[in-house]
Write a protein that holds these residues in place. Structure first.
Motif, mmCIF file in Angstrom:
data_model
loop_
_atom_site.group_PDB
_atom_site.id
_atom_site.type_symbol
_atom_site.label_atom_id
_atom_site.label_comp_id
_atom_site.label_asym_id
_atom_site.label_seq_id
_atom_site.Cartn_x
_atom_site.Cartn_y
_atom_site.Cartn_z
ATOM 1 N N PHE B 3 0.909 -1.160 -0.159
ATOM 2 C CA PHE B 3 0.048 0.023 -0.003
ATOM 3 C C PHE B 3 1.014 1.265 0.049
ATOM 4 O O PHE B 3 0.540 2.302 -0.688
ATOM 5 C CB PHE B 3 -0.867 -0.133 1.179
ATOM 6 N N TRP B 4 2.091 1.250 0.762
ATOM 7 C CA TRP B 4 2.762 2.648 1.046
ATOM 8 C C TRP B 4 3.593 2.714 -0.126
ATOM 9 O O TRP B 4 3.602 4.166 -0.591
ATOM 10 C CB TRP B 4 3.380 2.202 2.316
ATOM 11 N N GLU B 5 3.998 1.517 -0.913
ATOM 12 C CA GLU B 5 4.590 1.919 -2.048
ATOM 13 C C GLU B 5 3.809 2.538 -3.279
ATOM 14 O O GLU B 5 3.835 3.297 -4.085
ATOM 15 C CB GLU B 5 5.175 0.705 -2.795
ATOM 16 N N TYR B 6 2.669 1.858 -3.168
ATOM 17 C CA TYR B 6 1.387 2.382 -4.326
ATOM 18 C C TYR B 6 1.305 3.893 -3.987
ATOM 19 O O TYR B 6 1.056 4.743 -4.958
ATOM 20 C CB TYR B 6 0.130 1.640 -4.054
ATOM 21 N N VAL B 7 1.032 4.267 -2.598
ATOM 22 C CA VAL B 7 0.953 5.826 -2.342
ATOM 23 C C VAL B 7 1.903 6.453 -2.887
ATOM 24 O O VAL B 7 1.950 7.692 -3.436
ATOM 25 C CB VAL B 7 0.413 5.950 -0.840
ATOM 26 N N LEU B 174 -10.969 -5.448 -9.854
ATOM 27 C CA LEU B 174 -10.410 -6.497 -8.819
ATOM 28 C C LEU B 174 -9.903 -7.777 -9.376
ATOM 29 O O LEU B 174 -10.024 -8.151 -10.419
ATOM 30 C CB LEU B 174 -11.772 -6.985 -8.203
ATOM 31 N N GLY B 175 -8.837 -8.162 -8.379
ATOM 32 C CA GLY B 175 -8.127 -9.196 -8.964
ATOM 33 C C GLY B 175 -6.656 -8.912 -9.634
ATOM 34 O O GLY B 175 -5.789 -9.555 -9.401
ATOM 35 N N SER B 176 -6.578 -7.442 -10.096
ATOM 36 C CA SER B 176 -5.393 -7.274 -10.495
ATOM 37 C C SER B 176 -4.632 -6.833 -9.642
ATOM 38 O O SER B 176 -4.963 -6.415 -8.215
ATOM 39 C CB SER B 176 -5.759 -5.976 -11.433
ATOM 40 N N ALA B 177 -3.258 -6.131 -9.989
ATOM 41 C CA ALA B 177 -2.025 -6.176 -8.724
ATOM 42 C C ALA B 177 -2.680 -5.116 -7.784
ATOM 43 O O ALA B 177 -2.368 -5.180 -6.647
ATOM 44 C CB ALA B 177 -0.890 -5.506 -9.503
ATOM 45 N N ASN B 178 -3.083 -3.832 -8.225
ATOM 46 C CA ASN B 178 -3.255 -2.625 -7.259
ATOM 47 C C ASN B 178 -4.851 -2.603 -6.885
ATOM 48 O O ASN B 178 -4.812 -1.433 -6.361
ATOM 49 C CB ASN B 178 -2.528 -1.501 -8.037
ATOM 50 N N ALA B 179 -5.456 -3.261 -7.454
ATOM 51 C CA ALA B 179 -7.140 -3.033 -7.037
ATOM 52 C C ALA B 179 -7.420 -2.692 -5.652
ATOM 53 O O ALA B 179 -7.926 -1.787 -5.324
ATOM 54 C CB ALA B 179 -7.887 -4.512 -7.382
ATOM 55 N N ILE B 180 -6.872 -3.294 -4.954
ATOM 56 C CA ILE B 180 -7.042 -3.161 -3.446
ATOM 57 C C ILE B 180 -6.611 -1.968 -2.768
ATOM 58 O O ILE B 180 -7.006 -1.283 -2.152
ATOM 59 C CB ILE B 180 -6.544 -4.333 -2.452
ATOM 60 N N ASN B 181 -5.286 -1.882 -3.338
ATOM 61 C CA ASN B 181 -4.609 -0.410 -2.824
ATOM 62 C C ASN B 181 -5.467 0.481 -3.298
ATOM 63 O O ASN B 181 -5.361 1.533 -2.646
ATOM 64 C CB ASN B 181 -2.978 -0.468 -3.601
ATOM 65 N N LYS B 182 -6.054 0.465 -4.501
ATOM 66 C CA LYS B 182 -6.768 1.886 -5.167
ATOM 67 C C LYS B 182 -7.954 2.084 -4.211
ATOM 68 O O LYS B 182 -8.135 3.153 -3.742
ATOM 69 C CB LYS B 182 -6.923 1.311 -6.623
ATOM 70 N N VAL B 183 -8.535 0.919 -4.021
ATOM 71 C CA VAL B 183 -9.704 1.286 -3.059
ATOM 72 C C VAL B 183 -9.410 1.509 -1.723
ATOM 73 O O VAL B 183 -10.046 2.664 -1.205
ATOM 74 C CB VAL B 183 -10.655 -0.283 -3.192
ATOM 75 N N LEU B 184 -8.333 1.270 -1.291
ATOM 76 C CA LEU B 184 -7.847 1.498 0.201
ATOM 77 C C LEU B 184 -7.500 2.862 0.089
ATOM 78 O O LEU B 184 -7.865 3.751 0.950
ATOM 79 C CB LEU B 184 -6.850 0.648 0.586
ATOM 80 N N ALA B 185 -6.703 3.386 -0.736
ATOM 81 C CA ALA B 185 -6.127 4.546 -0.863
ATOM 82 C C ALA B 185 -7.490 5.851 -1.171
ATOM 83 O O ALA B 185 -7.412 6.804 -0.473
ATOM 84 C CB ALA B 185 -5.346 5.070 -2.143
ATOM 85 N N GLY B 186 -8.372 5.348 -1.839
ATOM 86 C CA GLY B 186 -9.452 6.164 -2.151
ATOM 87 C C GLY B 186 -10.291 6.420 -0.688
ATOM 88 O O GLY B 186 -10.723 7.239 -0.412
ATOM 89 N N THR B 187 -10.372 5.244 0.092
ATOM 90 C CA THR B 187 -11.307 5.242 1.074
ATOM 91 C C THR B 187 -10.811 5.930 2.486
ATOM 92 O O THR B 187 -11.432 6.950 2.850
ATOM 93 C CB THR B 187 -11.909 3.929 1.492
#
Lengths: 423, 215
Positions: B3-7, B174-187
């Protein structure tokens, strides 16, 4: 009442910007609400003189408040005219009208989100006073109602006691110097002791300002204490009697009025006369700064049994009897009896009697505005003046009745004549 | 990528989205406040006017926001217009209701006093009634803002601005590499924004509620 008479003999207080009262005439004023069969106020006519304090008193729901609110048209009359200083204000812009009429209500009506100063400044600001004028006026008004401007200026209403709020309420009502002041049970929500103080304060104010005050209350004792004239109202604001307190007490027109006056009319009469109207006797005094020897001599030379000792600011401090000094072995600090109660010249005879009765020597010291000693009132003076008063009232009442009868006879005659010509 | 790398890699985009989200909510809130207070002021005196205003605004609130925005697309197109309309409409209710309740809650004897000392209708409203009703109105604005933070995310459905793009983007892949990170970052971004706004309202309350009626 003798108030106005004494007022004119005294020098006017140095208050440059003071308009005194205006006349108010109510002509056949009625108010009916849609949907109710009988009107709330039914044809009130009343002539109020300039500078007069008129009390509207009556049981709850008699329409006294409605009548009052029609004067500044918070309630628009259904019919009838209102004239202030002979100017018909029945169709005038009510907002303009109200700025010229002071209005004080129960529980003060102060705006809680504004400071004391802002509350008082409201009306002067609206009527276009200059900034510095408003500022000075606020100080002046606070001073007038007995609150220290420096202390109270920036406070919020909730930081004040009930009595102080009420004072500020009156200050706000008087701020733009209106000739007329309407008060709707202003002291109804404060405790009895504070109410008493506020009433005294209002009497003092009125003594200085001579506004035309219309005051609504359901408390007859308050009415007697404050009013130059009292209008006793029955339901639908019908005037049962409109007369001076003396006349109502000694000569109530009917059972309704006498029922309202209640028991003890003679005692209530004491509320109508003030200490300034009875003889205030002189009393030998010494001050705390006098040398001990001279006090001794004064007591010993035999003319007086008792002396009143004043403090440095001339306020009554101690009663000194002959022998007190001896008993205290020459120590002034221990001799004598502390003065525990004084009355002002504006106090009623009722208050004075109360003080005299509780005093062991049967007298009370009278003080001026700053608490300085003026004289003494004792039991004897009180008894004499009360008897004189009652006698005078009886005579006045008899004369009044006589006048009424004459009027009635005259009227009947006229009616008879009128009837004769109609035939 | 955690997550942090994504951000870290996407912070530019995230900041833009956050800024747009905040700005959309803020601007719509300003409109909703003005409109809501206006509706409140116009309707609080009459009993049916007040209830009409409250019922109609709460009726709007029962429409699911996703459906409402979908229905608006054929009428006003994609992007900013449906976002602004939806946010403003949904923001109205708490403001209108608290404004009416607040204005009706002003002590009648104070209104009487204000009239009695010669204040005109307008002056009474601006100097006495609205200042006294301001604390409940501010509460309404606060509640509205919290609500709009969430609803603004839906705007991405109509290609609107804001953090909703992250969430919808994530959900769509959903299922792709950054899907969860994206949702988390938005939320998380929305939650942080909501907290910041709330803090700002506390400060605003401190500054605007007169000392005499502060509790």
């Amino acid at each position: 009442m003798s108030e106005t008479a004494t007022g004119s003999t005294e020098p006017a207080p140095p208050r440059p910007s003071s308009t005194s009262g205006a006349t108010i005439q109510l002509e056949d004023l009625s108010k009916s609400y849609p949907g109710s069969p009988s009107p709330a106020v039914d044809g009130v006519s009343m002539d109020i003189k300039a500078g007069e304090t008129v009390i509207l008193v009556g049981p709850s729901g008699c329409g006294k408040s409605t009548t009052l609110k029609m004067i500044n048209r918070l309630i628009e009359p259904t019919s009838g005219r209102i004239r202030i200083n002979d100017e018909d204000v029945t169709d005038m812009d009510p907002v303009k009208l109200r700025r010229k009429i002071g209005y004080a209500i129960q529980s003060s009506g102060l705006f809680p989100h504004m400071t004391v100063a802002e509350n008082i400044a409201l009306v002067p600001k609206m009527t276009g006073w200059s900034k510095s004028g408003v500022k000075d006026r606020v100080e002046e008004m606070l001073d007038l109602v007995g609150l220290d401007p420096r202390e109270f200026h920036g406070r919020y209403p909730r930081q004040l006691s009930g009595g102080q709020q009420q004072r500020v309420g009156v200050a706000r009502a008087l701020a733009a110097d209106p000739p007329v002041l309407l008060m709707d049970e202003p002291f109804g929500a404060v405790d009895p002791i504070t109410r008493d103080h506020l009433q005294d304060e209002l009497i003092r104010l009125q003594h200085e300002l001579h506004k035309t005050i219309v005051f609504v209350t359901h408390d007859f004792d308050e009415a007697i204490k404050l009013g130059d004239r009292i209008a006793v109202l029955r339901e639908r604001s019908h005037i049962a009697q409109f007369d001076t307190p003396e006349a109502i007490l000694t000569n109530p027109t009917d059972d309704f009025v006498s029922g309202f006056v209640g028991a003890g009319a003679a005692l209530k009469r004491l509320n109508l006369t003030r200490v300034r109207d009875v003889g205030i006797a002189d009393f030998p005094t010494v001050t705390v700064e006098d040398p001990l020897q001279s006090i001794f001599n004064k007591l010993r030379d035999g003319q007086h049994n008792e002396l009143l000792m004043l403090d440095r600011r001339n306020r009554p401090y101690k009663w000194l009897r002959r022998g007190d000094l001896m008993r205290a072995k020459g120590s002034l600090a221990r001799a004598g009896q502390l003065v525990h109660d004084t009355v002002t010249r504006d106090a009623t005879l009722h208050d004075a009697l109360e003080a005299v009765l509780t005093d062991s020597g049967g007298r009370v010291a009278v003080t001026g505005r700053r608490g300085e000693f003026i004289g003494v009132v004792d039991m004897h003076t009180l008894m004499n003046s009360v008897q004189e008063l009652l006698e005078a009232d009886r005579l006045a009442a008899m004369e009044h009745r006589h006048d009424l009868e004459e009027l009635r006879v005259h009227r009947t005659e006229q009616e008879l004549e009128g009837g004769g010509s109609g035939l | 990528m955690n997550f942090w790398e994504y951000v870290g890699t996407r912070h530019q985009q995230l900041l833009t989205d956050t800024y747009q989200h905040a700005s959309a909510v803020f601007q719509c809130m300003v409109i909703a406040t003005l409109l809501g207070v206006l509706i409140g002021v116009v309707s609080y005196r009459s009993s049916w006017g007040g209830s009409l205003a409250i019922t109609s605004t709460s009726a709007i609130l029962t429409i699911p926001s996703l459906a409402a925005i979908g229905l608006l697309i054929p009428l006003v197109g994609l992007g900013v217009p449906p976002t602004v309309i939806i946010l403003t409409l949904y923001g109205l209710l708490p403001v209108v209701r608290n404004c009416i309740v607040g204005l009706r809650g002003v002590d009648p004897s104070l209104v009487d006093a204000a009239k009695g000392i010669g204040m005109s209708r307008m002056r009474r409203l601006l100097k006495v009634e609205l200042p006294l009703a301001w604390p409940p109105i501010l509460t309404g604005i606060r509640v509205s803002t919290q609500m709009l933070m969430g609803i603004a995310a839906i705007a991405a459905y109509a290609s609107g601005p804001g953090l909703g793009n992250e969430i919808f983007g994530g959900l769509a892949s959903l299922g792709s590499a950054n899907a969860i990170n994206k949702v988390l970052a938005g939320t998380i971004g929305i939650v942080i924004l909501a907290l910041l706004f709330d803090a700002a309202y506390v400060l605003l309350g401190r500054l605007t509620i007169p000392r005499g009626i502060r509790v």
